[in-house]
Design an enzyme around this catalytic site. Sequence first.
Site, PDB file in Angstrom:
ATOM      1  N   ARG A   1      18.805  -1.585   2.785  1.00  0.00           N
ATOM      2  CA  ARG A   1      17.566  -1.443   2.005  1.00  0.00           C
ATOM      3  C   ARG A   1      17.647  -0.205   1.106  1.00  0.00           C
ATOM      4  NH1 ARG A   1      13.744  -4.749   0.872  1.00  0.00           N
ATOM      5  NH2 ARG A   1      11.990  -3.364   1.307  1.00  0.00           N
TER       6      ARG A   1
ATOM      7  N   LYS B   1     -15.153  -3.164  10.097  1.00  0.00           N
ATOM      8  CA  LYS B   1     -14.239  -3.962   9.278  1.00  0.00           C
ATOM      9  C   LYS B   1     -13.580  -5.034  10.141  1.00  0.00           C
ATOM     10  CE  LYS B   1     -11.048  -3.726   5.477  1.00  0.00           C
ATOM     11  NZ  LYS B   1      -9.811  -4.380   5.834  1.00  0.00           N
TER      12      LYS B   1
ATOM     13  N   LEU C   1       0.824  -1.222   0.000  1.00  0.00           N
ATOM     14  CA  LEU C   1       0.000   0.000   0.000  1.00  0.00           C
ATOM     15  C   LEU C   1       0.852   1.263   0.000  1.00  0.00           C
ATOM     16  CD1 LEU C   1      -3.194  -0.341   2.217  1.00  0.00           C
ATOM     17  CD2 LEU C   1      -2.919  -0.624  -0.230  1.00  0.00           C
TER      18      LEU C   1
ATOM     19  N   SER D   1      -6.759 -11.942   3.582  1.00  0.00           N
ATOM     20  CA  SER D   1      -5.389 -11.452   3.821  1.00  0.00           C
ATOM     21  C   SER D   1      -4.666 -12.326   4.850  1.00  0.00           C
ATOM     22  CB  SER D   1      -5.423  -9.995   4.278  1.00  0.00           C
ATOM     23  OG  SER D   1      -6.250  -9.863   5.415  1.00  0.00           O
TER      24      SER D   1
END
Length: 304
Positions: free
Chosen positions: A38, A183, A14, A251
């Site tokens: 990274r 949710k 996201l 998920s």
Amino acid sequence: MSTYRWHVLGAGSLGSLWACRLAAAGVPVSLLLRSSQRLLQYQQAGGLALQRACTTEQWPLPAELLSAEVPISHLLLACKAYDAEAAALALAPRVLPGAQVLLLQNGLGSQQAVRQHLAQARCIAVSSTEGAFRQADWQVVQAGVGQNWLGDGGEAPAWLADLRAAGIASQWVANIDSRLWRKLAINCAINPLTVLLGCRNGELAQHHATLATLCAELEQLLHHCGQPPAAEPLLAEVQRVIQATAANYSSMHQDVQRRQRTEISFLLGHAMAQAHRHRLRLPALAALHTRLQGHLRALGLPVN
Ligand code: NAD
Ligand code: KPL
């Protein structure tokens, strides 16, 4: 051109989706990465690649470490719920008074923890039905169109227009807690069962009695937590979501399949903690939680 910059923590699914769309709309964006290694990998990759519809675009966005010194006025916290508190703690010295912080985490519990560390900022929770996944490091695919509901109980901020201009479907809501609870309840009814039964969402349609019992207990919990509107009518909504997402794996199922940590503590774990706080007995949910933790333990995954 905006006069402010969004810092995006979490160049995952996201976070990358939001960062690329903001950049495409001309909003300055910087990524916050967790280590020098990274950062180097990101630079070698030449930025983020976003695949949507039939096109792939490369976005060589600036990136920096959490420990950089640039002050942060707009922050998108786009990590998993279990990483959010530590991320907020690490960024707290850089976050300006009155900064705008968007919390993209699923479930409940992490938002409260973040707020404690970023008391100087305006923390706005987001409930998202957008879909994205990582094809490889720094390569993200937009998996479907969705909606974001944002709120903190106050007035909508002016920058909301910039999100919309960037094609990020965003709606300001007066009661974001109600959205998040609703949710959470849907996820508690669907996700653990898909893990335990090893199935797609659609197969849960054959487990009507189990879903009805779980939804009845979740409704009780929502009432005790001061969220009656989120409780009505839960079973019908769960059945609607099961139909609408019949071909999908939840998920949590996907996390388990990839042998990744789940967000259990911020979903069913949070529900059980709240039930305990209200001295509420919810036997079906408690049994589901115990079975799910046993399943995760047997796979060598964290039970929190
Ligand atoms: P993700 O695992 O793809 O991305 C999270 C990123 O955050 C990872 O790259 C991780 O390395 C990074 N991160 C964690 N801690 C960090 C730190 N301290 N510093 C720098 N980077 C850090 O996760 P995601 O799928 O984008 O999910 C984020 C949240 O959004 C979750 O709560 C998820 O449930 C929710 N959500 C995701 C989707 C989706 O389609 N992916 C949809 C709706 C809601
Ligand atoms: O939000 C979901 C998830 O998987 O986390 C549902 C709505 C259950 C869709 O799969």
